[in-house]
Enzyme design. Sequence first.
Site, PDB file in Angstrom:
ATOM      1  N   SER A  99       0.912  -1.258   0.090  1.00 22.21           N
ATOM      2  CA  SER A  99       0.082  -0.095  -0.180  1.00 22.21           C
ATOM      3  C   SER A  99       0.820   1.382   0.041  1.00 22.21           C
ATOM      4  CB  SER A  99      -0.935   0.172   1.130  1.00 22.21           C
ATOM      5  OG  SER A  99      -2.003   1.109   1.061  1.00 22.21           O
ATOM      6  N   ASP A 172      -9.726  -5.254  -4.742  1.00 18.06           N
ATOM      7  CA  ASP A 172      -8.871  -3.934  -3.880  1.00 18.06           C
ATOM      8  C   ASP A 172      -9.534  -2.601  -4.438  1.00 18.06           C
ATOM      9  OD1 ASP A 172      -7.355  -2.245  -2.762  1.00 18.06           O
ATOM     10  OD2 ASP A 172      -5.419  -2.959  -3.379  1.00 18.06           O
ATOM     11  N   HIS A 200      -7.663  -5.292  -0.292  1.00 22.49           N
ATOM     12  CA  HIS A 200      -6.560  -4.530   0.222  1.00 22.49           C
ATOM     13  C   HIS A 200      -5.653  -5.284   1.240  1.00 22.49           C
ATOM     14  CE1 HIS A 200      -4.279  -1.008  -0.298  1.00 22.49           C
ATOM     15  NE2 HIS A 200      -4.223  -0.739   0.655  1.00 22.49           N
TER      16      HIS A 200
END
Length: 223
Positions: A99, A172, A200
Amino acid sequence: MRPKLLFLHGGGTNAEIFRIQSGKLATLLNPHFTLVFADGFHESPPGPGVLPFFDGAGPFRQWMYDYPVMPEVVDWPELDRMAAILETQGPFVGIVGFSQGAKAGMLLLRHLERATGGHSEVEFFVSVCGTVPFRGPGTGEAEHEERKAMYEQSRALGKLKTESLHFIGESDPYRAESELLLEEFCDPMSRRVVRFKGAHHMPSEDAVNKQLARMILQSYEGV
């Protein structure tokens, strides 16, 4: 001595949480590499999916202020602090970022390439569900133009030439950012992508973790 990999967590977690989140991958990599989990520079609220499982596991941290998007800057001031991690805790053959950690890793390696004329001691970069500078061109009317302009300034600094591996979750909610990080910020001649069934988070499927570990080994061994 085993070669080192630097692991960079997402926004709103910390190194110890990321160690747990990366447990399956770490088990596969530990025989081959020393894994170093670094803490982000700034305290932050817990990130998406952190609570309630990691309640009490703070302080939660982030690498940069990118939400809301306007505090983010093109010349990320912590680049020298990031480079110091490589110098003091390395050398590292690869960086694995999740991320916001993937965005931080990309910015660091691009900075080092620009400073050294295209060369970096880090051999490869792994992005898992990576986000992108300024979260890509926005859709909101009020911030769209400024946000888009800053995104374009960052993109104009050039694409990462270091070999990059991209693992993108098909469900995601930040997938569009992961795709932009792949297409707009990483050289097509040195990038590979795997899209996995997931949201995610770090991959949970054994087969996906085995594939990721295998690709990391191949990158290190030059296969």
